[in-house]
Write an enzyme that holds these catalytic residues in place. Structure first.
Site, PDB file in Angstrom:
ATOM      1  N   ASP A 101      37.116  53.558  55.717  1.00  0.00           N
ATOM      2  CA  ASP A 101      38.341  53.679  56.514  1.00  0.00           C
ATOM      3  C   ASP A 101      38.520  52.577  57.538  1.00  0.00           C
ATOM      4  OD1 ASP A 101      36.217  55.001  58.146  1.00  0.00           O
ATOM      5  OD2 ASP A 101      37.879  55.320  59.519  1.00  0.00           O
ATOM      6  N   TYR A 144      38.193  62.445  62.531  1.00  0.00           N
ATOM      7  CA  TYR A 144      39.572  62.609  62.053  1.00  0.00           C
ATOM      8  C   TYR A 144      39.948  64.083  62.057  1.00  0.00           C
ATOM      9  CZ  TYR A 144      39.436  57.712  60.727  1.00  0.00           C
ATOM     10  OH  TYR A 144      39.346  56.340  60.766  1.00  0.00           O
TER      11      TYR A 144
END
Length: 492
Positions: free
Chosen positions: A81, A233
Site C-alpha cells: 500500500d 486502516y
C-alpha cells in the site's frame, strides 16, 4: 466573502504566472501522467515481469511469493500500500476503483498511457479475484502482519516476517472492505469490457457475488480484524458508505435497478467534506449524479444536489466552505498524508466539472455562482501545487522536475536493491545506516507522490517523518484522472 474569493483568485493567478514564467517550460502534464502510473510498478508484490518494457522500475524484484500459503491458497500479487511490505486490501481496492474510474472518464485523453493504466489495474484485479474466489464463504482482505512488519526496515524481496492471512466471512463480516472490493471489480469490468470480454465478465460476476456478501452479512471489518486493521486502516466512517459506493458502481456496470433501489433503501447520506479510501459518500454522489447531468435522468437529481453540497464545502469562496487552504493555496484537510485528500477531491472536481460541461449545468453556493470552469480552476491549482507551483518550488512527485523529495519513507527505495546488494539485511538491518541516513534514497521511486507539506507549506524531506514523506497507492491512483484531463486539454 467577495474579498476572500478575490484573494484566492489573485493567489491562483500568481501561481499560474509562476508556473508559466517561473519555469523554463509550462508544466508537462503528460510526463506527470506517465510517471504517476509508472509508480505502481514500484509497489508490485508477486512475480515481477522480466524485461524493461513490462518492468521499468528495475531495482524492484519478485517478492511475497509464498503469500497465502498459511491458508493453503494462492494470494500472490497485488500491491504494497505504501512504504511498508503489507498488502491491505481495503485501500488497495479503493486504489483499483480510482484507477478504473480514471480510465473510464479520461481514457481517451491518456493516449499511449491507457495501456499502462490498464496494466496497473489488472495487477490489482488479478489479486482481488484470487481473494474473492480462493475459498467459498471467505473474502481474503490482507496479507502480512502489520504490527510485525512495522518493527522492520527491510526490502520486500527479503521480508522474513510472518505473512499472516486475514479474511472476512459470514461470522466475521466486513461490509466495508467487501463493498469496496465489489466497487473495484465492477469498475474494472467496464475498463476491460471491449478489450477482454471474458475477463470483464469474470470481474463483474465476482463483483456481484462480493456485493451480495457485503449486503447480506453486515458489519465493519475493523471489528472483525481488530489490530490487523487498526490503527492502520480502520473503517472510521463505518460501512454504509461502502455499501452505497459498491452498489453505485454495480449500477453503472449493470444498469440493474436492484442496485439503485438498494441505495435508496439505505436512506440519506452523510454530508462529508472529505473523500478518501475510508469515506466514499462524496464519490458515490458524483458517480450517481452522472445519470442526471449526462443522461438527463431526473431520478438522479438528488445526487447532483449532494455532489454540489460537497463542492460548496470545498470551494474556498463558498459561504458553506469547511475546507482550509494554506498560504500557498493547497487544500488542507488533515495533517497526516494530506495529499491523499487533495488528489481524491481533485478527481471529484474535474469529474463533476466534466459532467457539468456536458449539459452546460451551473449551480450556486449561496449567492455564489459555480460553473464547470470554477471547479477546473481549483482542480488545476491543486495539481500544479503538487507538481511544483508552490512556495518551496518543490515537486511532491518523485522524479518529476529537478527539485523533489530525496528521502521518502519507503523501504525498497531507501535500501540498496537486490542487484546492488544480494545479501539480506534482515528485519532490523535496514535501520542503520539506511533509515536514519541523511543521504538521498539510492533508488528513485519515479512518480511517487508523498504525503506532502504541512499546513504552513513546509516540507522537511525527512525519511523518519512518515506522515509527510511516505507515498501511497491511493494518493497516486486519484491523481491519474486529473493529470489525464489536463494533459489532454488544449487549454487546461
Amino acid at each position: 466573502m467577495a474579498l476572500r474569493w478575490a484573494a484566492f483568485l489573485a493567489l491562483a493567478l500568481a501561481l499560474v504566472m509562476l508556473a508559466t514564467h517561473g519555469q523554463a517550460n509550462p508544466i508537462n502534464y503528460r510526463e506527470a501522467l506517465a510517471k504517476s502510473i509508472l509508480f505502481f510498478q514500484g509497489q508490485r508484490s508477486g512475480t515481477v515481469p522480466r524485461g524493461q518494457q513490462q518492468q521499468q522500475i528495475t531495482w524492484r524484484s519478485s517478492s511475497g511469493l509464498s503469500d497465502g500459503r498459511l491458508a493453503q491458497v494462492d494470494l500472490t500479487g497485488g500491491y504494497y500500500d505504501a512504504g511498508d511490505n503489507v498488502k491491505f486490501n481495503f485501500p488497495m481496492a479503493f486504489t483499483t476503483t480510482m484507477l478504473s474510474w480514471g480510465a473510464l472518464e479520461y481514457g481517451k485523453k491518456m493516449g499511449s498511457e491507457l495501456g499502462n493504466a490498464r496494466a496497473a489495474i489488472r495487477w490489482a484485479t488479478d489479486y482481488l479475484l484470487k481473494c474473492a474466489t480462493a475459498t467459498p464463504g471467505k473474502l481474503y482482505v490482507g496479507v502480512g502482519d502489520p504490527n510485525d512488519d512495522h518493527k522492520c526496515w527491510e526490502r520486500p524481496e527479503d521480508m522474513d516476517t510472518v505473512r499472516s492471512v486475514y479474511f472476512v466471512s459470514a461470522s466475521n463480516p466486513g461490509s466495508d472492505v467487501a463493498g469496496e472490493t465489489a466497487a473495484a471489480l465492477a469498475a474494472a469490468s467496464m475498463v476491460f469490457r471491449k478489450i477482454d470480454p471474458k475477463y470483464s465478465k469474470t470481474l463483474l460476476r465476482t463483483a456481484k457475488n462480493v456485493m451480495q456478501f457485503a449486503i447480506q452479512y453486515r458489519g465493519a471489518y475493523s471489528d472483525s480484524l481488530g489490530p490487523a486493521a487498526c490503527p492502520f486502516y480502520c473503517s472510521y466512517s463505518g460501512y454504509k458508505d461502502e455499501l452505497v459506493w459498491g452498489a453505485a458502481w454495480l449500477f453503472r456496470a449493470t444498469n440493474d435497478v436492484y442496485y439503485f433501489n438498494f441505495i435508496k433503501s439505505l436512506g440519506a447520506n452523510d454530508a462529508p467534506d472529505i473523500f478518501s479510501w475510508d469515506n466514499k459518500y462524496a464519490g458515490a454522489s458524483v458517480l450517481l449524479a452522472r445519470r442526471n447531468l449526462v443522461d438527463n435522468d431526473k431520478n438522479f437529481e438528488p445526487f447532483s444536489h449532494q455532489a454540489e453540497d460537497f463542492m460548496c464545502r470545498i470551494l474556498p469562496n463558498s459561504p458553506s466552505s469547511s475546507t482550509r487552504y494554506t498560504q500557498g493555496g493547497l487544500m488542507f484537510k488533515l495533517s497526516e498524508s494530506n495529499l491523499q485528500y487533495v488528489t481524491s477531491i481533485t478527481f471529484l472536481l474535474t469529474t463533476y466539472a466534466k459532467y457539468m460541461a456536458s449539459s452546460k449545468h451551473t449551480f450556486s453556493c449561496g449567492n455564489l455562482p459555480v460553473s464547470s470552469s470554477t471547479l477546473r480552476t481549483l482542480a488545476k491549482s491543486q495539481v500544479d501545487y503538487i507538481l511544483g507551483v508552490n512556495p518551496l518550488k518543490l515537486s511532491y512527485m518523485v522524479g518529476f522536475g529537478t527539485h523533489y523529495p530525496q528521502r521518502i519513507h519507503h523501504r525498497g527505495s531507501s535500501l540498496p536493491s537486490v542487484r546492488a546488494h544480494s545479501e539480506s539485511f534482515g528485519c532490523e538491518g535496514g535501520f542503520h545506516p539506511f533509515f536514519y541516513s541523511l543521504n538521498p534514497n539510492p533508488n528513485v521511486l519515479v512518480g511517487a507522490i508523498v504525503g506532502g507539506p504541512n499546513e504552513s507549506d513546509g516540507y522537511s524531506d525527512d525519511r523518519t517523518d512518515y506522515s509527510h514523506s511516505e507515498p501511497a497507492t491511493y494518493v497516486n491512483a486519484a491523481i491519474v484522472g486529473p493529470l489525464a484531463f489536463f494533459a489532454g486539454s488544449k487549454t487546461p
